[in-house]
Design an enzyme around this catalytic site. Structure first.
Site, PDB file in Angstrom:
ATOM      1  N   GLU A   1      -8.537  -4.831   4.645  1.00 57.99           N
ATOM      2  CA  GLU A   1      -8.206  -5.760   5.767  1.00 57.99           C
ATOM      3  C   GLU A   1      -7.489  -7.000   5.222  1.00 57.99           C
ATOM      4  O   GLU A   1      -7.675  -8.109   5.728  1.00 57.99           O
ATOM      5  CB  GLU A   1      -9.465  -6.170   6.552  1.00 57.99           C
ATOM      6  CG  GLU A   1     -10.266  -5.035   7.147  1.00 57.99           C
ATOM      7  CD  GLU A   1      -9.621  -4.372   8.364  1.00 57.99           C
ATOM      8  OE1 GLU A   1      -8.884  -5.035   9.092  1.00 57.99           O
ATOM      9  OE2 GLU A   1      -9.860  -3.164   8.558  1.00 57.99           O
TER      10      GLU A   1
HETATM   11  C1  LIG Z   1     -11.455   2.316   0.259  1.00 61.04           C
HETATM   12  C2  LIG Z   1     -10.195   1.806   0.852  1.00 61.04           C
HETATM   13  C3  LIG Z   1      -9.912   2.035   2.191  1.00 61.04           C
HETATM   14  C4  LIG Z   1      -8.716   1.588   2.746  1.00 61.04           C
HETATM   15  N1  LIG Z   1      -8.410   1.916   4.048  1.00 61.04           N
HETATM   16  C5  LIG Z   1      -7.150   1.677   4.509  1.00 61.04           C
HETATM   17  C6  LIG Z   1      -6.731   2.208   5.783  1.00 61.04           C
HETATM   18  O1  LIG Z   1      -7.504   2.856   6.511  1.00 61.04           O
HETATM   19  N2  LIG Z   1      -5.453   1.992   6.178  1.00 61.04           N
HETATM   20  C7  LIG Z   1      -4.552   1.298   5.419  1.00 61.04           C
HETATM   21  O2  LIG Z   1      -3.419   1.127   5.844  1.00 61.04           O
HETATM   22  N3  LIG Z   1      -4.927   0.760   4.204  1.00 61.04           N
HETATM   23  C8  LIG Z   1      -6.194   0.952   3.730  1.00 61.04           C
HETATM   24  N4  LIG Z   1      -6.570   0.468   2.492  1.00 61.04           N
HETATM   25  C9  LIG Z   1      -5.596  -0.288   1.692  1.00 61.04           C
HETATM   26  C10 LIG Z   1      -5.938  -1.763   1.533  1.00 61.04           C
HETATM   27  O3  LIG Z   1      -5.732  -2.449   2.736  1.00 61.04           O
HETATM   28  C11 LIG Z   1      -5.100  -2.299   0.371  1.00 61.04           C
HETATM   29  O4  LIG Z   1      -5.626  -1.730  -0.811  1.00 61.04           O
HETATM   30  C12 LIG Z   1      -5.089  -3.806   0.289  1.00 61.04           C
HETATM   31  O5  LIG Z   1      -4.401  -4.372   1.376  1.00 61.04           O
HETATM   32  C13 LIG Z   1      -4.439  -4.309  -1.012  1.00 61.04           C
HETATM   33  O6  LIG Z   1      -3.222  -3.692  -1.280  1.00 61.04           O
HETATM   34  P1  LIG Z   1      -2.970  -3.044  -2.719  1.00 61.04           P
HETATM   35  O7  LIG Z   1      -4.109  -2.165  -3.015  1.00 61.04           O
HETATM   36  O8  LIG Z   1      -1.623  -2.455  -2.728  1.00 61.04           O
HETATM   37  O9  LIG Z   1      -3.035  -4.263  -3.716  1.00 61.04           O
HETATM   38  P2  LIG Z   1      -1.826  -5.221  -4.123  1.00 61.04           P
HETATM   39  O10 LIG Z   1      -1.127  -5.695  -2.899  1.00 61.04           O
HETATM   40  O11 LIG Z   1      -1.025  -4.593  -5.187  1.00 61.04           O
HETATM   41  O12 LIG Z   1      -2.654  -6.454  -4.728  1.00 61.04           O
HETATM   42  C14 LIG Z   1      -3.130  -6.492  -6.066  1.00 61.04           C
HETATM   43  C15 LIG Z   1      -3.652  -7.894  -6.348  1.00 61.04           C
HETATM   44  O13 LIG Z   1      -2.582  -8.865  -6.217  1.00 61.04           O
HETATM   45  C16 LIG Z   1      -2.928  -9.849  -5.274  1.00 61.04           C
HETATM   46  N5  LIG Z   1      -1.723 -10.201  -4.512  1.00 61.04           N
HETATM   47  C17 LIG Z   1      -0.841  -9.379  -3.917  1.00 61.04           C
HETATM   48  N6  LIG Z   1       0.109 -10.086  -3.290  1.00 61.04           N
HETATM   49  C18 LIG Z   1      -0.162 -11.382  -3.493  1.00 61.04           C
HETATM   50  C19 LIG Z   1       0.449 -12.625  -3.110  1.00 61.04           C
HETATM   51  N7  LIG Z   1       1.546 -12.664  -2.343  1.00 61.04           N
HETATM   52  N8  LIG Z   1      -0.105 -13.767  -3.537  1.00 61.04           N
HETATM   53  C20 LIG Z   1      -1.228 -13.752  -4.276  1.00 61.04           C
HETATM   54  N9  LIG Z   1      -1.866 -12.640  -4.669  1.00 61.04           N
HETATM   55  C21 LIG Z   1      -1.342 -11.469  -4.284  1.00 61.04           C
HETATM   56  C22 LIG Z   1      -3.999  -9.224  -4.380  1.00 61.04           C
HETATM   57  O14 LIG Z   1      -4.834 -10.203  -3.786  1.00 61.04           O
HETATM   58  C23 LIG Z   1      -4.746  -8.353  -5.379  1.00 61.04           C
HETATM   59  O15 LIG Z   1      -5.696  -9.127  -6.040  1.00 61.04           O
HETATM   60  C24 LIG Z   1      -7.793   0.853   1.942  1.00 61.04           C
HETATM   61  C25 LIG Z   1      -8.099   0.587   0.607  1.00 61.04           C
HETATM   62  C26 LIG Z   1      -9.261   1.063   0.054  1.00 61.04           C
HETATM   63  C27 LIG Z   1      -9.512   0.804  -1.399  1.00 61.04           C
END
Ligand SMILES: Cc1cc2nc3c(=O)[nH]c(=O)nc-3n(C[C@H](O)[C@H](O)[C@H](O)COP(=O)(O)OP(=O)(O)OC[C@H]3O[C@@H](n4cnc5c(N)ncnc54)[C@H](O)[C@@H]3O)c2cc1C
Length: 456
Positions: A271
């Site tokens: 989220e």
């Molecule tokens: C169990 C699970 C269920 C999920 N369910 C869903 C689902 O049903 N539908 C769906 O669409 N998604 C889902 N997700 C995805 C989830 O919403 C994302 O994993 C999350 O939004 C983070 O994206 P990412 O994993 O690509 O991390 P990244 O965006 O790569 O982030 C990596 C790190 O960098 C930081 N970061 C990134 N951008 C910035 C910025 N601009 N400034 C500062 N820090 C930053 C983040 O805070 C984090 O610490 C799920 C994930 C998991 C693990």
């Protein structure tokens, strides 16, 4: 919709992609209108999709041609070209299905376009706003269960000839866990009621219900982000202290705390990660101010003037229930205005790049909102000698300490010389108690109540 609402069918929300996580509008999944104009042909891939293993309805976000923004599509499970990856092996929430979802020339009827073309990001964000308040509520129940298990264990486990729940070190943890639940509840109920009131107001003003729901939630997007971060962080701490109360048994997969701790971890990631939500909450306030929808500048200037003036030495009358606490909340808002106002003046359009500072501002904001919610709730429903009033007071004391640390770090980073001295002295003035509460006595009062009760 009736099938989804009654739970006959489950839904899935497909936004995240391998290269598009926090930057959710940057997905590569593409939709193209078929030659006969009857279908969109969708190609691409989604990742981390909850419910993917058994959902019947998928809301898929994709870009039509070279559109700037994504568009939402309603996709049914048996659609040709829709396939799934294996179940992910996860740290926690293992009973939840999480899979990759692939689209290979998937044909979606044009009438399944959700809302309007290019409007998917707005839909996606609106569901995230609701999701963030719901995440807080779901986490809250986790906290309550952790407290119930931990208190029961502490009452049964004997060391040095007595139950460990008689030790101050354990009682402090139980008191803090219960206080966290009280505060999380107060903020969640407050935001949910605010959203509902806004929806009712908009409907009464003639807006259709669906539009009113969207606008009502959007209005409280800042609060949704605050709640998501505060409650998920707290749930992790609660689970961690739960493990500590169980000692070695806390580390065992046969006892409930191990799973609680693993399951709590995801709340800080999905989220929108907690970093993104912290940046968003402050960013949204700044944007609202820039657009003239919110006037933070006038009050910030008034705080500046107050800082230059001579402080009053009158001793206020704090005989009314929680009146000193409410005065402190008013002063903490001045701290927020002082720090964020001065930082904004210094960095102007470059403010967005000052993430460390924005995180500090968000810590101040979050603590104020949650502490105020707890105080308002305690004032409305409980008497002066109640454990709930004690919890609101204990939480405020801890919030003040966190706010001082975050504000000090910020002030020292961007202000120098006289300006720095003036702001630090303002910080001391705005965080001062007239009657300092006895924190150890408050903690013991709360602990005694919950150790005896055995649950929240
Ligand atoms: C169990 C699970 C269920 C999920 N369910 C869903 C689902 O049903 N539908 C769906 O669409 N998604 C889902 N997700 C995805 C989830 O919403 C994302 O994993 C999350 O939004 C983070 O994206 P990412 O994993 O690509 O991390 P990244 O965006 O790569 O982030 C990596 C790190 O960098 C930081 N970061 C990134 N951008 C910035 C910025 N601009 N400034 C500062 N820090 C930053 C983040 O805070 C984090 O610490 C799920 C994930 C998991 C693990």
């Amino acid at each position: 919709l009736p099938d989804l609402a009654t739970g006959t069918k489950f839904g899935a929300y497909c936004l995240t992609e391998p290269d598009a996580g926090s930057d959710a509008n940057s997905g590569k999944t593409k939709a193209k209108l078929s030659e006969d104009g009857k279908h969109y042909i969708i190609n691409g891939q989604k990742m981390w999709i909850s419910n993917a293993g058994f959902a019947e309805i998928f809301i898929v976000f994709a870009k039509i041609d070279d559109d700037k923004n994504i568009t939402g599509f309603i996709v049914e499970r048996d659609t040709e070209g829709l396939t799934f990856g294996e179940e992910e092996h996860k740290l926690g929430i293992r009973s939840s299905s999480t899979r990759q979802v692939f689209f290979n020339d998937m044909k979606v009827p044009v009438e399944n376009l959700l809302g309007e073309r290019n409007n998917g990001f707005k839909i996606a964000l609106n569901s995230l706003n609701v999701g963030r308040i719901k995440l807080a509520a779901a986490n809250l129940d986790g906290q309550r269960r952790i407290l119930a298990h931990a208190t029961k264990y502490a009452n049964e486990r004997k060391q040095f000839g007595v139950a460990i729940s008689t030790f101050g070190a354990i009682r402090k943890k139980i008191a803090e866990m219960a206080t966290g639940i009280f505060v999380s509840e107060a903020g969640s109920y407050r935001a949910a009621k605010d959203v509902q009131d806004k929806i009712d107001e908009l409907v009464a003003g003639g807006m259709n219900h669906q539009e009113a729901e969207l606008k009502g939630v959007e209005e409280f997007a800042v609060e949704a982000s605050i709640l998501k971060v505060f409650v998920s962080d707290l749930t992790q701490n609660t689970a961690d202290e739960g493990i500590q109360i169980y000692g070695g048994m806390g580390f065992s997969a046969d006892a409930p705390m191990e799973a609680a701790w693993r399951d709590a971890r995801i709340g800080r990631i999905y989220e929108g990660t907690n970093e993104i939500n912290r940046l968003l909450a402050v960013g949204m306030l700044i944007k609202k101010t820039m657009k003239g929808q919110l006037d933070l500048l006038k009050p910030a200037m008034a705080v500046g003037k107050e800082l230059m003036g001579i402080p009053s030495f009158d001793v206020p009358d704090y005989s009314e229930l929680l009146s000193e606490e409410k005065a402190i909340i008013a002063n903490l808002k001045k701290v927020f205005l002082m720090v964020s106002g001065a930082a904004l003046q210094k960095y102007m359009m470059e403010m967005e790049k000052q993430q460390h500072l924005l995180l500090n501002a968000s810590e101040i904001l979050n603590q104020i909102y949650m502490a105020e919610s707890a105080i308002l709730r305690a004032e409305k429903h409980f008497s002066a000698d109640s454990v709930e009033v004690a919890m609101a007071q204990l939480n405020l004391y801890k919030a003040v300490e966190k706010i001082i640390a975050a504000a000090k770090e910020g002030i020292i980073s961007f202000a120098e010389g006289d300006e720095q001295r003036m702001m630090l002295s303002g910080l001391r003035r705005f965080t001062k108690y007239t009657n300092q509460p006895n924190i150890i006595a408050l903690t013991e009062k709360i602990a005694a109540h919950y150790v005896e009760k055995g649950h929240y």
